[in-house]
Motif scaffolding. Sequence first.
Motif, PDB file in Angstrom:
ATOM      1  N   UNK A   1      -2.287   0.588 -15.894  1.00 35.50           N
ATOM      2  CA  UNK A   1      -1.620   1.385 -16.884  1.00 35.50           C
ATOM      3  C   UNK A   1      -2.575   0.816 -18.369  1.00 35.50           C
ATOM      4  N   UNK A   2      -3.264   0.080 -18.261  1.00 29.65           N
ATOM      5  CA  UNK A   2      -4.140  -0.803 -18.970  1.00 29.65           C
ATOM      6  C   UNK A   2      -5.897   0.692 -19.247  1.00 29.65           C
ATOM      7  N   UNK A   3      -6.676   1.120 -18.345  1.00 33.98           N
ATOM      8  CA  UNK A   3      -7.113   2.271 -18.215  1.00 33.98           C
ATOM      9  C   UNK A   3      -6.755   3.480 -18.655  1.00 33.98           C
ATOM     10  N   UNK A   4      -5.457   4.084 -18.527  1.00 28.18           N
ATOM     11  CA  UNK A   4      -4.891   4.836 -19.396  1.00 28.18           C
ATOM     12  C   UNK A   4      -4.412   4.646 -21.081  1.00 28.18           C
ATOM     13  N   UNK A   5      -3.949   3.657 -21.630  1.00 30.37           N
ATOM     14  CA  UNK A   5      -3.783   3.152 -23.018  1.00 30.37           C
ATOM     15  C   UNK A   5      -5.014   2.864 -23.921  1.00 30.37           C
ATOM     16  N   UNK A  62       4.767   3.462 -17.988  1.00 28.15           N
ATOM     17  CA  UNK A  62       4.540   4.745 -19.420  1.00 28.15           C
ATOM     18  C   UNK A  62       3.112   4.391 -20.185  1.00 28.15           C
ATOM     19  N   UNK A  63       2.390   4.779 -20.284  1.00 30.96           N
ATOM     20  CA  UNK A  63       1.448   4.996 -21.393  1.00 30.96           C
ATOM     21  C   UNK A  63       2.158   5.554 -22.367  1.00 30.96           C
ATOM     22  N   UNK A 118      -7.034  11.110 -17.975  1.00 30.70           N
ATOM     23  CA  UNK A 118      -6.970  10.653 -17.060  1.00 30.70           C
ATOM     24  C   UNK A 118      -7.952  11.257 -15.846  1.00 30.70           C
ATOM     25  N   UNK A 119      -8.543  12.091 -15.440  1.00 33.73           N
ATOM     26  CA  UNK A 119      -9.477  12.391 -15.061  1.00 33.73           C
ATOM     27  C   UNK A 119     -10.926  11.525 -15.071  1.00 33.73           C
ATOM     28  N   UNK A 120     -11.357  11.274 -15.892  1.00 30.87           N
ATOM     29  CA  UNK A 120     -12.789   9.897 -16.388  1.00 30.87           C
ATOM     30  C   UNK A 120     -11.667   9.014 -15.798  1.00 30.87           C
TER      31      UNK A 120
END
Length: 178
Positions: A1-5, A62-63, A118-120
């Motif tokens: 989740x951290x990578x999305x936040x 959830x982020x 998200x793709x990155x």
Amino acid sequence: MAELSATLEQDPVRLEPLTEHHLEPLRVACAQDQEIWDIYPVSMLDENFDKAIEAFHDTTSWARFVVINSETGKLVGMTNYINPDQHGVVEIGGTYLEPSVRGSGFNDVMKKLMIDHAFAQGFNRIEFRVDTRNKRSMAAVLKLGAKHEGTLRKNRTTWTGYVRDTAVFGLLWEEWDV
């Protein structure tokens, strides 16, 4: 989740991870459209706001983001990455934008920021799940290039007691035309 936040920004949109200091401005933004909450799974109005925020805090998959108009500094909504999984799939949803930015291209910029991010981060599929009564959101998702993959019939009961049909859309990394 951290990578999305992460904080994401492209004028006029700024997405910031939801924190405690955002709650009152978010409450104000959510109150700008009293009628729209009838087609959401939860209500973010009045006493329902606090219950919904409490439920968000209890959900770890959830982020959550607030949406800020970077030209004015005003908080104008919220959005989320939902249920990222080990197979490279994440949903973008739970999005609300107050009327002041609707129809201006603001949502398009916001969703493109989220899709690119998200793709990155290595996700290869993004899903959108939309109440079939929400024609504006379905049109916006199709405009982004997502494909309507089907409709889940009577799969969710909303806060009003309505049993909704949910249109499912998918966007694959190789389909994304930036």
